[in-house]
Design an enzyme around this catalytic site. Structure first.
Site, PDB file in Angstrom:
ATOM      1  CG  HIS A 129       0.433   1.091  -5.934  1.00  0.00           C
ATOM      2  ND1 HIS A 129      -0.816   0.696  -5.535  1.00  0.00           N
ATOM      3  CD2 HIS A 129       0.936   1.856  -4.931  1.00  0.00           C
ATOM      4  CE1 HIS A 129      -1.069   1.210  -4.329  1.00  0.00           C
ATOM      5  NE2 HIS A 129      -0.023   1.909  -3.943  1.00  0.00           N
ATOM      6  CG  ASP A 206      -0.380   4.428 -11.150  1.00  0.00           C
ATOM      7  OD1 ASP A 206      -0.363   5.604 -10.749  1.00  0.00           O
ATOM      8  OD2 ASP A 206      -0.302   3.450 -10.390  1.00  0.00           O
ATOM      9  CD  GLN A 209       5.235   7.821  -5.943  1.00  0.00           C
ATOM     10  OE1 GLN A 209       5.622   8.766  -5.281  1.00  0.00           O
ATOM     11  NE2 GLN A 209       4.298   7.019  -5.499  1.00  0.00           N
ATOM     12  CE  LYS A 232       0.593   8.218  -3.361  1.00  0.00           C
ATOM     13  NZ  LYS A 232       0.730   6.923  -4.027  1.00  0.00           N
ATOM     14  CB  CYS A 370       0.982  -0.912  -2.398  1.00  0.00           C
ATOM     15  SG  CYS A 370       0.122  -0.405  -0.924  1.00  0.00           S
TER      16      CYS A 370
HETATM   17  C1  LIG Z   1      -0.016   5.945  -4.248  1.00  0.00           C
HETATM   18  C2  LIG Z   1      -0.030   5.180  -5.520  1.00  0.00           C
HETATM   19  C3  LIG Z   1      -1.212   4.570  -5.977  1.00  0.00           C
HETATM   20  C4  LIG Z   1      -2.499   4.593  -5.196  1.00  0.00           C
HETATM   21  O1  LIG Z   1      -2.976   5.872  -5.006  1.00  0.00           O
HETATM   22  P1  LIG Z   1      -4.263   6.108  -4.070  1.00  0.00           P
HETATM   23  O2  LIG Z   1      -4.225   7.569  -3.799  1.00  0.00           O
HETATM   24  O3  LIG Z   1      -4.057   5.264  -2.848  1.00  0.00           O
HETATM   25  O4  LIG Z   1      -5.454   5.671  -4.858  1.00  0.00           O
HETATM   26  C5  LIG Z   1      -1.160   3.907  -7.177  1.00  0.00           C
HETATM   27  N1  LIG Z   1      -0.029   3.841  -7.895  1.00  0.00           N
HETATM   28  C6  LIG Z   1       1.107   4.414  -7.497  1.00  0.00           C
HETATM   29  C7  LIG Z   1       2.331   4.314  -8.356  1.00  0.00           C
HETATM   30  C8  LIG Z   1       1.154   5.095  -6.288  1.00  0.00           C
HETATM   31  O5  LIG Z   1       2.291   5.655  -5.881  1.00  0.00           O
END
Ligand SMILES: *Cc1c(COP(=O)(O)O)cnc(C)c1O
Length: 412
Positions: A129, A206, A209, A232, A370
C-alpha cells in the site's frame, strides 16, 4: 441460515443483526457492502461503547484527579491491555495508540532518521500500500539510504529468492504487509522476518489487512514492529496501534512533541516520559481507543478461526461464480489469500462497472487501491475489488454476480 455443513455453527443471520448499517438501502436496493478492505462496518456493541463514553465519562486522561478522568483513564488503559493480549505482546507499554496504520508507519520511519546513513539499505515489497512505501521513500531522502524492492509474480506472490539476494550486511530495515489489500495475498512474513534477522535487520509488518481476518502473535512472529487500523477490524476510524519491541521503542526518539509525552520540561532541556507515553503526545483519541478494545472483544467472541473458515468459503464461492462470467480476469491468485477479489471484465473500465453496481445497491472499490506499483506490474489502470467480511452472505454474492452480469451487458 446454515452456510455449509462445515460451518453449521456460524450463524451469519444473527451476526448481521449486530450491524445496523446492513439494514439500510442504497439507491432503493438493500445495501450489499463489499468494500470491507477499505473499511469495515461497526457492530451495535461497539457503537454502544462510543455512545456510553460520550454520554457518561468523557474526560481527558492521565491528568485529572477527578472521577471522570480516572474512569476514562482506566478504560483507555484497559483497552491497551486488551490489545496487548490480542496480539500477545509481552508488555502493555509495547502497544502505542496511533491514529491508524499510516501514522504508525510514519512514526517508525521518522524514528529511524538519526539511525541511518547513505550506506544503509532498506527493503520493501512490490505488494505494498502507498502508506508502506512513501514514508520510507521520505526516510531515504532524509538519510541517503537506498530502497530495494522484492519483486512479485503473476499470481501476486513475492519472489523470495530475490529477497535472499537483496538481504545483506547493510540491510537495516524490511517492511512488508502481512496481507495485500489489492490482491489478498497472505505473505510468508515469518520467513521474511527470520531471514531479515539473520542479517540483523528490523522488520515492520503492515497488518492493516490481516487483522480483520487472522489473529497475529507478535512474539511468535518475532516481529519488530506491527501496525494496524481499528476501522478495518469493526472499530472506529482515527485509531490504530503500533506494536514495537521494547528495545526498539526505547531506541527510537519521539515522533511528536507536546503534552503527555514528557517527564519534565524546562527551557534548557526536556526529558521524555516512559513508554508508551513517549510516543503519545497530546490528548489521544480516548473514545476510539476504548472502542478499539470493544471491537476486538466482539471479533474474539465470534472467533477468528470461525471467521477465517467462513470468509474462505465466501471467497471460493465468489471466485468460482465470477470465473464463469465471460471476460473476467482475476488479479491475485496466490494459493494463500484472504477474501479479496480484484478483477476486470474485458476492456470495460472498472469505474463504469462500479458506478452501475452502486445503482444496484452494491458497494465495491474501483481504482488502484493505493497500490499503483501492483497495477503497473499488471499494466492496468485499476481493478474492481470486492472484499468480504464474516457478515457477508452467499445470497449477497449471488445478487452481486447477477448484477455484475447486467452491468456488463449494459456496457458491452
Ligand atoms: C488500509 C491500509 C493501509 C492504510 O490504513 P489507514 O487506516 O488509512 O492508515 C495501509 N496498508 C494496508 C495494507 C491497508 O489495507
Amino acid at each position: 441460515m446454515n452456510v455449509t455443513e462445515k460451518n453449521i455453527d456460524f450463524n451469519v443471520e444473527s451476526i448481521r443483526k449486530d450491524f445496523p448499517i446492513l439494514r439500510r438501502e442504497v439507491n432503493g436496493k438493500p445495501l450489499v457492502y463489499f468494500d470491507n478492505a477499505a473499511t469495515s462496518q461497526t457492530p451495535q456493541q461497539v457503537i454502544d461503547v462510543i455512545v456510553d463514553y460520550y454520554s457518561n465519562y468523557n474526560a481527558n486522561i492521565h491528568r485529572g484527579v477527578h472521577s471522570l478522568s480516572q474512569e476514562a483513564t482506566d478504560a483507555y488503559e484497559l483497552a491497551r491491555q486488551k490489545i496487548q493480549t490480542h496480539f500477545n505482546a509481552a508488555q502493555p507499554h509495547e502497544i502505542i495508540f496511533t491514529s491508524g496504520t499510516t501514522h504508525g508507519i510514519n512514526l517508525v520511519a521518522n524514528g529511524f532518521t538519526s539511525l541511518l546513513n547513505e550506506k544503509d539499505e532498506l527493503i520493501v515489497s512490490a505488494l505494498e500500500h502507498h502508506s508502506n512505501i512513501v514514508p520510507w521513500q521520505m526516510l531515504c531522502e532524509r538519510t541517503g539510504a537506498k530502497l530495494h524492492v522484492i519483486p512479485m509474480n503473476q499470481n501476486g506472490d513475492l519472489d523470495l529468492s530475490e529477497y535472499d539476494k537483496l538481504l545483506g550486511p547493510n540491510t537495516k530495515l524490511v517492511f512488508v504487509n502481512h496481507i495485500s489489500n489489492a490482491l489478498g495475498t497472505i505473505n510468508p512474513i515469518k520467513e521474511i522476518i527470520n531471514k531479515a534477522h539473520t542479517v540483523g535487520a528490523a522488520v515492520l509488518v503492515d497488518g492493516a489487512q490481516s487483522c480483520p481476518h487472522i489473529k497475529p502473535d507478535v512474539q511468535d512472529l518475532d516481529v519488530d514492529f506491527y501496525v494496524c487500523s481499528a476501522h478495518k477490524i469493526c472499530g472506529p476510524t482515527g485509531i490504530g496501534m503500533l506494536y514495537g519491541k521494547e528495545k526498539w521503542l526505547k531506541t527510537l526518539p519521539p515522533y511528536q512533541g507536546g503534552g503527555e509525552m514528557i517527564a519534565e520540561v524546562t527551557f534548557k532541556k526536556t526529558s521524555y516520559a516512559d513508554l508508551p507515553h513517549k510516543f503519545e503526545a497530546g490528548t489521544p483519541n480516548v473514545c476510539g481507543g476504548i472502542a478499539f478494545g470493544a471491537a476486538l472483544d466482539y471479533m474474539n467472541a465470534i472467533g477468528f478461526d470461525a471467521i477465517a473458515n467462513y470468509e474462505n468459503e465466501l471467497l471460493d464461492y465468489a471466485t468460482k461464480l465470477l470465473l464463469e462470467i465471460e471476460g473476467v480476469k482475476i488479479y491475485g491468485t496466490a494459493k494463500k489469500k484472504t477474501s479479496v477479489i480484484s478483477f476486470n471484465v474485458g476492456n470495460i473500465h472498472p469505474y463504469d462497472i462500479g458506478t452501475l453496481l452502486d445503482k444496484m445497491g452494491i458497494a465495491v472499490r474501483t481504482g488502484h487501491h493505493c497500490a499503483q506499483p501492483i497495477m503497473d506490474y499488471y499494466q492496468i489502470p485499476g481493478t474492481i475489488r470486492a472484499s468480504f467480511m464474516f457478515y457477508n452472505t452467499r445470497e449477497e454474492i449471488d445478487y452481486f454476480i447477477s448484477s455484475l452480469k447486467k452491468a456488463v451487458l449494459m456496457l458491452s
